[in-house]
Design a protein around this motif. Structure first.
Motif, PDB file in Angstrom:
ATOM      1  N   ARG A 198       0.813  -1.269   0.076  1.00 21.75           N
ATOM      2  CA  ARG A 198       0.016   0.012   0.116  1.00 21.75           C
ATOM      3  C   ARG A 198       0.906   1.433   0.033  1.00 21.75           C
ATOM      4  N   LEU A 199       1.819   1.348   0.795  1.00 20.71           N
ATOM      5  CA  LEU A 199       2.841   2.469   0.779  1.00 20.71           C
ATOM      6  C   LEU A 199       3.722   2.521  -0.444  1.00 20.71           C
ATOM      7  N   GLN A 200       3.844   1.562  -1.493  1.00 22.13           N
ATOM      8  CA  GLN A 200       4.272   1.895  -2.904  1.00 22.13           C
ATOM      9  C   GLN A 200       3.400   2.725  -3.590  1.00 22.13           C
ATOM     10  N   HIS A 201       2.151   2.749  -3.378  1.00 22.20           N
ATOM     11  CA  HIS A 201       1.214   3.801  -3.989  1.00 22.20           C
ATOM     12  C   HIS A 201       1.392   5.026  -3.201  1.00 22.20           C
ATOM     13  N   ALA A 202       1.588   5.062  -2.008  1.00 23.00           N
ATOM     14  CA  ALA A 202       1.579   6.366  -1.342  1.00 23.00           C
ATOM     15  C   ALA A 202       2.809   7.106  -1.691  1.00 23.00           C
ATOM     16  N   LEU A 203       3.839   6.369  -1.455  1.00 26.90           N
ATOM     17  CA  LEU A 203       5.184   6.848  -1.345  1.00 26.90           C
ATOM     18  C   LEU A 203       5.948   6.371  -2.612  1.00 26.90           C
ATOM     19  N   PRO A 204       5.661   6.694  -3.859  1.00 21.61           N
ATOM     20  CA  PRO A 204       6.373   6.161  -5.224  1.00 21.61           C
ATOM     21  C   PRO A 204       8.020   6.437  -5.203  1.00 21.61           C
ATOM     22  N   ASP A 205       8.207   7.568  -4.533  1.00 20.39           N
ATOM     23  CA  ASP A 205       9.836   7.918  -4.403  1.00 20.39           C
ATOM     24  C   ASP A 205      10.340   7.129  -3.708  1.00 20.39           C
ATOM     25  N   LEU A 206       9.915   6.331  -2.429  1.00 18.54           N
ATOM     26  CA  LEU A 206      10.431   5.359  -1.657  1.00 18.54           C
ATOM     27  C   LEU A 206      10.756   4.295  -2.348  1.00 18.54           C
ATOM     28  N   GLN A 207       9.566   3.740  -3.130  1.00 19.68           N
ATOM     29  CA  GLN A 207       9.675   2.404  -3.903  1.00 19.68           C
ATOM     30  C   GLN A 207      10.526   2.776  -4.876  1.00 19.68           C
ATOM     31  N   LYS A 208      10.890   3.919  -5.378  1.00 16.17           N
ATOM     32  CA  LYS A 208      12.151   3.957  -6.515  1.00 16.17           C
ATOM     33  C   LYS A 208      13.354   3.738  -5.894  1.00 16.17           C
ATOM     34  N   LEU A 209      13.716   4.070  -4.765  1.00 12.57           N
ATOM     35  CA  LEU A 209      14.845   3.776  -4.151  1.00 12.57           C
ATOM     36  C   LEU A 209      15.149   2.264  -3.885  1.00 12.57           C
ATOM     37  N   ASP A 243      22.370 -10.951   3.689  1.00 14.48           N
ATOM     38  CA  ASP A 243      22.000  -9.506   2.993  1.00 14.48           C
ATOM     39  C   ASP A 243      21.982  -8.483   3.628  1.00 14.48           C
ATOM     40  N   ARG A 244      23.285  -8.238   4.512  1.00 13.49           N
ATOM     41  CA  ARG A 244      23.134  -7.070   5.632  1.00 13.49           C
ATOM     42  C   ARG A 244      23.132  -5.803   4.836  1.00 13.49           C
ATOM     43  N   GLU A 245      23.380  -5.641   3.552  1.00  9.86           N
ATOM     44  CA  GLU A 245      23.194  -4.478   3.005  1.00  9.86           C
ATOM     45  C   GLU A 245      21.606  -3.923   2.920  1.00  9.86           C
ATOM     46  N   MET A 246      20.927  -4.906   2.293  1.00  5.09           N
ATOM     47  CA  MET A 246      19.659  -4.666   2.566  1.00  5.09           C
ATOM     48  C   MET A 246      18.983  -4.350   3.907  1.00  5.09           C
ATOM     49  N   VAL A 247      19.407  -5.011   4.911  1.00  3.58           N
ATOM     50  CA  VAL A 247      18.946  -4.682   6.117  1.00  3.58           C
ATOM     51  C   VAL A 247      19.409  -3.112   6.463  1.00  3.58           C
ATOM     52  N   ASP A 248      20.863  -2.858   6.325  1.00  3.30           N
ATOM     53  CA  ASP A 248      21.158  -1.555   6.626  1.00  3.30           C
ATOM     54  C   ASP A 248      20.431  -0.452   5.815  1.00  3.30           C
ATOM     55  N   PHE A 249      20.184  -0.729   4.419  1.00  2.46           N
ATOM     56  CA  PHE A 249      19.510   0.330   3.379  1.00  2.46           C
ATOM     57  C   PHE A 249      18.017   0.481   3.963  1.00  2.46           C
ATOM     58  N   THR A 250      17.477  -0.582   4.446  1.00  3.72           N
ATOM     59  CA  THR A 250      16.200  -0.363   4.969  1.00  3.72           C
ATOM     60  C   THR A 250      15.966   0.349   6.357  1.00  3.72           C
ATOM     61  N   VAL A 251      17.113   0.016   7.071  1.00 10.87           N
ATOM     62  CA  VAL A 251      16.845   1.012   8.369  1.00 10.87           C
ATOM     63  C   VAL A 251      17.553   2.307   8.049  1.00 10.87           C
ATOM     64  N   GLY A 252      18.304   2.724   7.159  1.00 13.57           N
ATOM     65  CA  GLY A 252      18.830   3.811   6.896  1.00 13.57           C
ATOM     66  C   GLY A 252      17.359   4.896   6.427  1.00 13.57           C
ATOM     67  N   LEU A 253      16.545   3.964   5.536  1.00 14.44           N
ATOM     68  CA  LEU A 253      15.233   4.700   5.116  1.00 14.44           C
ATOM     69  C   LEU A 253      14.199   4.939   6.168  1.00 14.44           C
ATOM     70  N   LEU A 254      14.210   3.962   7.000  1.00 10.92           N
ATOM     71  CA  LEU A 254      13.258   4.141   8.029  1.00 10.92           C
ATOM     72  C   LEU A 254      13.461   5.212   9.017  1.00 10.92           C
ATOM     73  N   PHE A 255      14.701   5.308   9.430  1.00  5.23           N
ATOM     74  CA  PHE A 255      15.057   6.728  10.069  1.00  5.23           C
ATOM     75  C   PHE A 255      15.150   8.046   9.403  1.00  5.23           C
ATOM     76  N   HIS A 256      15.483   7.882   8.307  1.00  3.07           N
ATOM     77  CA  HIS A 256      16.138   9.259   7.479  1.00  3.07           C
ATOM     78  C   HIS A 256      15.243   9.638   6.166  1.00  3.07           C
ATOM     79  N   TRP A 257      14.475   8.806   5.949  1.00  2.00           N
ATOM     80  CA  TRP A 257      13.859   9.187   4.566  1.00  2.00           C
ATOM     81  C   TRP A 257      12.354   9.771   4.951  1.00  2.00           C
ATOM     82  N   LYS A 258      11.960  10.661   4.457  1.00  2.00           N
ATOM     83  CA  LYS A 258      10.674  11.289   4.799  1.00  2.00           C
ATOM     84  C   LYS A 258       9.812  11.834   3.442  1.00  2.00           C
ATOM     85  N   PRO A 259       8.759  11.598   3.652  1.00  2.00           N
ATOM     86  CA  PRO A 259       7.756  11.896   2.552  1.00  2.00           C
ATOM     87  C   PRO A 259       7.823  13.240   1.992  1.00  2.00           C
TER      88      PRO A 259
END
Length: 507
Positions: free
Chosen positions: A395-406, A491-507
């Protein structure tokens, strides 16, 4: 606004007050206007230890919300302990009452205003309430005529009026500024309370000396004005103290992540500070959620238009996401949910505009539904929190297309040049012949599945692993906690990337 309004401190107010410098001064106006944003000033308080005690006493009332009477009790003891004499008001009950009220109320009012300034300039608030309105307190016994004349004045936040007229505008002023929608702005213009009715930019009549500035705005400007000439003009001890302390304030804040590698690095720094997810995945997950709650805010459930077990589960899942992300999903439109045991979940968000009134379509599990752009449907596995996280992420992919693009950009970078492979060949599971994936180093090759709309499982499976690890329901395969460990290890890179977005990416 009465003095009692300041007894309910909020985070921005306390943070602003804690940022002030302790500086000795001969007079209250040794430091003027913006300099007060980093300087706690009490007229005639020369001794640094006295000033520190006064600062601590006011801060205590802010944090505890104890009020003026509590400050007066502390004031009497600290004045006696530091031997402060000769101050205006000393020697009489009325004088002490007046002096303590001035110290207390002025610092409370300006810190309150500075905290409000930080709230009012929050981009998320400005997106829905983009105008500011001046409000005069009706409860004032002796209202200032000019302050009354500004009541209802509604302007954009960048209007010059606010640089000088952001409340409070004098000793004992109880005026305040509120955020309002565009409809209130248009109404104000129609009623003669818009930009055309604001005082001229250089007209500060009605503002007490030392108040013609915006509390807190200078903090955002990082005190650059002070280091660009003002320090040299201040009395020696004050200038030296400002110069010594302002450097820390002027140090630029860490640049917010923007690129894939920056988000990965930011997430890695956070994950490295957590318990080892390969050793104790549940402890790592719980520590991550605690920090997300403290640093970002993940307490708000999404709005659900239906009830039952599905609604409860989806709300619980949504509370694991940043509140700003959840708000963006709510803005799409109503969300309908259902749950069934051992079911394979799915998500559907309507992207079409109905071709004619009353147009409908058929959805599995939901039956015939009306076509309305933005409506969402989540079907989830009963009790499976990680499954609900996965479907809510769709559902968030529709609400936050820029996040999905990352996530899609990371996938493209990782799989560039790799051939597509059939999922059924890689997993021995009964996937369709046309279901293809870039398996890459994903812990599950399904994560790299390619759809006509792109790699839609990269984001959802990453968030499912990171946020859904505490789910108790397992329907074959790894448990959610073990899945977290597997992704963390493989796949630690995927974990780090996801956590980085959770803390720092804003709509």
């Amino acid at each position: 606004m009465s003095v009692s309004d300041y007894h309910r401190p909020f985070a921005e107010q306390v943070a602003f007050f804690k940022s002030k410098l302790n500086l000795p001064s001969e007079r209250w106006d040794d430091i003027r206007h913006e300099e007060h944003d980093r300087s706690f000033i009490v007229a005639g308080a020369k001794a640094a230890d006295l000033l520190a005690d006064l600062y601590a006493a006011v801060l205590k009332t802010k944090v505890d919300g104890t009020g003026l009477n509590a400050f007066r009790k502390d004031f009497k003891s600290l004045v006696a302990r530091n031997g402060w004499t000769g101050w205006t008001g000393e020697g009489s009950q009325a004088g002490v009452a007046w002096r303590t009220k001035v110290i207390y109320q002025t610092n409370m009012a300006t810190s309150y205003a500075a905290g409000r300034y930080q709230q009012l300039t929050d981009p998320e608030l400005l997106a829905v309430l983009p105008y500011w309105q001046y409000k005069h307190s009706d409860g004032v016994m002796f209202p200032r005529p000019l302050h009354v004349s500004w009541d209802g004045l509604t302007l954009s936040p960048d209007h010059p009026f606010w640089k000088t007229h952001f409340a409070p505008n004098g000793w004992g002023c109880h005026c305040r500024i509120i955020a309002v929608p565009k409809s209130d702005y248009l109404k104000a213009i129609a009623n003669g309370r818009g930009p055309a009715n604001a005082p001229a930019a250089d007209d500060i009549a009605g503002i007490d000396p030392g108040f013609a500035y915006t509390p807190g705005a200078s903090v955002a400007d990082e005190l650059r004005a002070l280091l660009n000439g003002k320090v040299a003009k201040l009395p020696g001890p004050i200038g030296q103290a400002l110069a010594a302390n302002a450097q820390a304030v002027l140090t630029p804040a860490a640049k917010a992540p923007a690129t894939l590698d920056e988000f990965i690095a930011a997430g890695k720094a956070i994950v490295d500070a957590l318990p080892d997810g390969a050793v104790d995945p549940l402890a790592c997950h719980q520590a991550l959620l605690a920090r997300l709650q403290a640093d970002v805010g993940i307490s708000t459930p999404c709005a659900v238009a239906s009830g039952g077990a599905g609604a409860s589960l989806v709300k619980a899942a949504s509370r694991l996401f940043p509140d700003a992300w959840t708000a963006a999903a709510d803005a799409l439109g109503p969300l309908y949910t259902k749950a069934r045991a051992r079911a394979r979940g799915f998500h559907y968000t309507e992207t079409r505009v109905p071709a004619y009134p009353g147009q409908t379509c058929d959805l599995p599990e939901f039956g015939r539904v009306s076509i309305k752009q933005g409506d969402g449907y989540l079907f989830v596995r009963t009790g499976a929190l990680d499954n609900a996280v996965h479907e809510f992420a769709h559902r968030l992919q529709h609400a936050l297309p820029d996040l999905q693009k990352l996530f899609a950009d990371l996938h493209q970078r990782r799989t560039h040049g790799d051939a597509l492979e059939r999922l059924r060949d890689l997993t021995a599971l009964p996937y369709g012949w046309g279901e293809m994936t870039h398996k890459d180093k994903y812990a599950d090759p399904y994560q790299g599945k390619e759809y006509p709309g792109g790699p839609l499982e990269v984001m959802t499976m990453a968030l499912q692993a990171v946020l859904g690890a505490a789910s108790k329901v397992t329907t074959g395969g790894d448990s959610p906690t073990e899945w977290f460990r597997k992704v963390y290890t493989m796949d630690r890179e995927m974990v780090d990337f996801t956590v980085g977005l959770l803390f720092h990416w804003k709509p």
